[in-house]
Design a protein around this motif. Structure first.
Motif, PDB file in Angstrom:
ATOM      1  N   THR A 186       0.829  -1.206   0.000  1.00 21.81           N
ATOM      2  CA  THR A 186       0.000   0.000   0.000  1.00 21.81           C
ATOM      3  C   THR A 186       0.863   1.256   0.000  1.00 21.81           C
ATOM      4  OG1 THR A 186      -1.722  -1.176   1.223  1.00 21.81           O
ATOM      5  CG2 THR A 186      -1.836   1.225   1.242  1.00 21.81           C
ATOM      6  N   TRP A 188       3.950   1.483  -1.052  1.00 25.77           N
ATOM      7  CA  TRP A 188       4.664   1.564  -2.337  1.00 25.77           C
ATOM      8  C   TRP A 188       3.769   2.187  -3.411  1.00 25.77           C
ATOM      9  CZ3 TRP A 188       3.945  -1.002  -7.114  1.00 25.77           C
ATOM     10  CH2 TRP A 188       4.998  -0.807  -8.029  1.00 25.77           C
ATOM     11  N   ILE A 189       2.509   1.728  -3.485  1.00 21.23           N
ATOM     12  CA  ILE A 189       1.572   2.242  -4.499  1.00 21.23           C
ATOM     13  C   ILE A 189       1.261   3.720  -4.258  1.00 21.23           C
ATOM     14  CG2 ILE A 189      -0.778   2.062  -5.398  1.00 21.23           C
ATOM     15  CD1 ILE A 189      -0.620  -0.974  -4.810  1.00 21.23           C
ATOM     16  N   THR A 190       0.907   4.060  -3.018  1.00 22.91           N
ATOM     17  CA  THR A 190       0.521   5.449  -2.727  1.00 22.91           C
ATOM     18  C   THR A 190       1.714   6.396  -2.816  1.00 22.91           C
ATOM     19  OG1 THR A 190       0.765   4.931  -0.348  1.00 22.91           O
ATOM     20  CG2 THR A 190      -1.455   4.813  -1.280  1.00 22.91           C
ATOM     21  N   THR A 192       4.353   6.008  -4.766  1.00 18.72           N
ATOM     22  CA  THR A 192       4.685   6.170  -6.188  1.00 18.72           C
ATOM     23  C   THR A 192       3.772   7.210  -6.832  1.00 18.72           C
ATOM     24  OG1 THR A 192       5.438   3.864  -6.297  1.00 18.72           O
ATOM     25  CG2 THR A 192       4.950   4.959  -8.378  1.00 18.72           C
ATOM     26  N   ARG A 193       2.484   7.130  -6.513  1.00 21.58           N
ATOM     27  CA  ARG A 193       1.526   8.082  -7.073  1.00 21.58           C
ATOM     28  C   ARG A 193       1.780   9.506  -6.588  1.00 21.58           C
ATOM     29  NH1 ARG A 193      -4.293   4.840  -6.595  1.00 21.58           N
ATOM     30  NH2 ARG A 193      -3.916   3.379  -8.311  1.00 21.58           N
TER      31      ARG A 193
END
Length: 425
Positions: A186, A188-190, A192-193
């Motif tokens: 979670t 990593w995804i947030t 990156t965005r």
């Protein structure tokens, strides 16, 4: 019990301390039933604490405070940075791994969140992380700390429900690691965005082994804890005593940061922590006395089983109720009051008590991270001076991650029970 429940809610809304709200509302049951000897209201708080297994609670709290005072925390912080600082959202990933390592040290989500808010929070904000995101990372990753042994909530559930604490600890170890993986993904995804980069370059093998060597005594503790219980050397209460001695030896003779004054200060802090928890436990005896007398567990079991006897649907209903309860009540109180109600229902549909207990404690502890009365949420927001609106705006990715993980674990009990079955049969 309807009047007792209404009074309890009213007292909480009025802002009365939880322990007094429990005790005073519980007295109403005896006023409704004059045939019951009123002297029971004096005996119940005493008998509630006269449980050998309950000794584990103050002992593990003392051990956790000793480990925090012994220099273990800063070494775990260095290890976390070395392992994950090079990833997207480097400092946020450090928070996830640090909370995982702190699981064997603290056992309290609120304590871990408060510590990380002071240690990591200012650096994260200074390096461009939004305040709301920072607060959520620190709060939600603390959920791992309460899951990995020795979590205080798990000890309370095992004691009240008469469920093997050794099996619960083993289950919590694996579930905590799965939660770490879920929250790292979670983050990593947030990150990156949002464009949150790495904190440092990837560590060399030498740096990794050096950091592990410095932190090895803290990392070994959960393993020694499970090994001691599995081998029959210790009961859960005796493991708590061993943990205190272990923390003193590590802090005083290996790290050499724990002296007599620090031990005395830590003991004073522990007395306050234990006093608050044990006061709630004692007075919950008055509140809970009427639950079996009025057949509340059977009535609730019949009501829910009237909707469905499918174990997964029953579990979803219970967990849904617990999500709501966790938003408004202290986790220790929910465990003490609702374990005798929901555990028989879980057993009635053949749900393993260990499987149920880990999900039960996880959802309840999640209430510390959600409005309106999440204690970890408020602690972090207060320390970092973050508006609650900012926190709520950035909360949802973490909230849904935990919910999805709990649902997956609900449908795949073998994931939860793999380690307990491997160690204990």
């Amino acid at each position: 019990m309807l009047l007792v429940t209404i009074l309890f809610i009213v007292f909480l809304v009025m802002g009365m301390p939880v322990a007094f709200a429990i005790g005073i509302s519980g007295m109403a049951f005896f006023l409704q039933h004059p045939e019951l000897p009123f002297t029971i209201t004096v005996q119940l708080p005493i008998s509630q604490t006269q449980n050998f297994a309950m000794l584990a609670v103050p002992l593990f709290i003392f051990a956790g405070n000793l480990m925090n005072s012994s220099g273990i925390t800063k070494r775990l912080m260095k290890l976390s940075s070395v392992l994950t600082g090079h990833m997207h959202g480097g400092l946020a990933q450090v928070s996830v791994v640090l909370s995982t390592c702190m699981g064997g040290v603290s056992g309290s989500a609120i304590a871990d969140a408060s510590m990380e808010a002071r240690v990591l929070g200012p650096d994260m904000i200074e390096r461009g992380y939004s305040k709301g995101y920072t607060a959520n990372v620190i709060s939600w990753t603390a959920l791992i700390t309460a899951t990995i042994p020795p979590g205080v909530g798990i000890i309370l559930y095992g004691t009240v429900g008469e469920v093997s604490i050794g099996r619960l600890f083993a289950s919590g170890m694996l579930v905590g690691l799965l939660m770490m993986i879920g929250l790292m993904i979670t983050v990593w995804i947030t990150s990156t965005r949002r464009g949150y980069g790495a904190e440092r370059k990837k560590a060399t093998t030498k740096e990794v082994f050096s950091a592990i060597g410095e932190s090895i005594w803290a990392l070994l503790f959960p393993i020694l804890l499970l090994g001691g219980i599995r081998s029959g050397i210790f009961t859960p209460s005796e493991v708590g005593a061993f943990a205190c001695i272990y923390a003193i030896i590590i802090g005083a003779f290996i790290y050499r940061e724990l002296d007599f004054l620090k031990i005395a200060r830590t003991l004073g802090d522990t007395v306050i922590d234990v006093g608050a928890i044990m006061f709630i436990i004692a007075l919950s005896g008055i509140f809970g006395y009427g639950i079996p007398l009025e057949n509340i567990p059977k009535l609730l079991t019949d009501a829910i089983l009237g909707i469905s006897q499918n174990q997964y649907l029953v579990m979803l209903i219970i967990l849904g109720i617990l999500v709501i309860l966790g938003m408004f009540m202290d986790g220790s109180v929910i465990i003490l009051l609702f374990t005798p109600i929901f555990l028989p229902l879980a057993k009635a549909v053949n749900i393993d008590p260990v499987h149920f207990g880990i999900l039960f404690c996880t959802i309840i502890t999640m209430g510390n991270m959600t409005p309106p009365v999440g204690l970890a949420m408020y602690a972090v927001c207060q320390i970092l001076d973050i508006p609650l609106t900012d926190y709520i705006k950035d909360m949802w990715a973490f909230f849904f991650t935990v919910i999805v993980l709990v649902v997956i674990l609900m449908f795949f009990p073998r994931l939860v029970l793999f380690l307990p079955n491997l160690l204990f049969g």
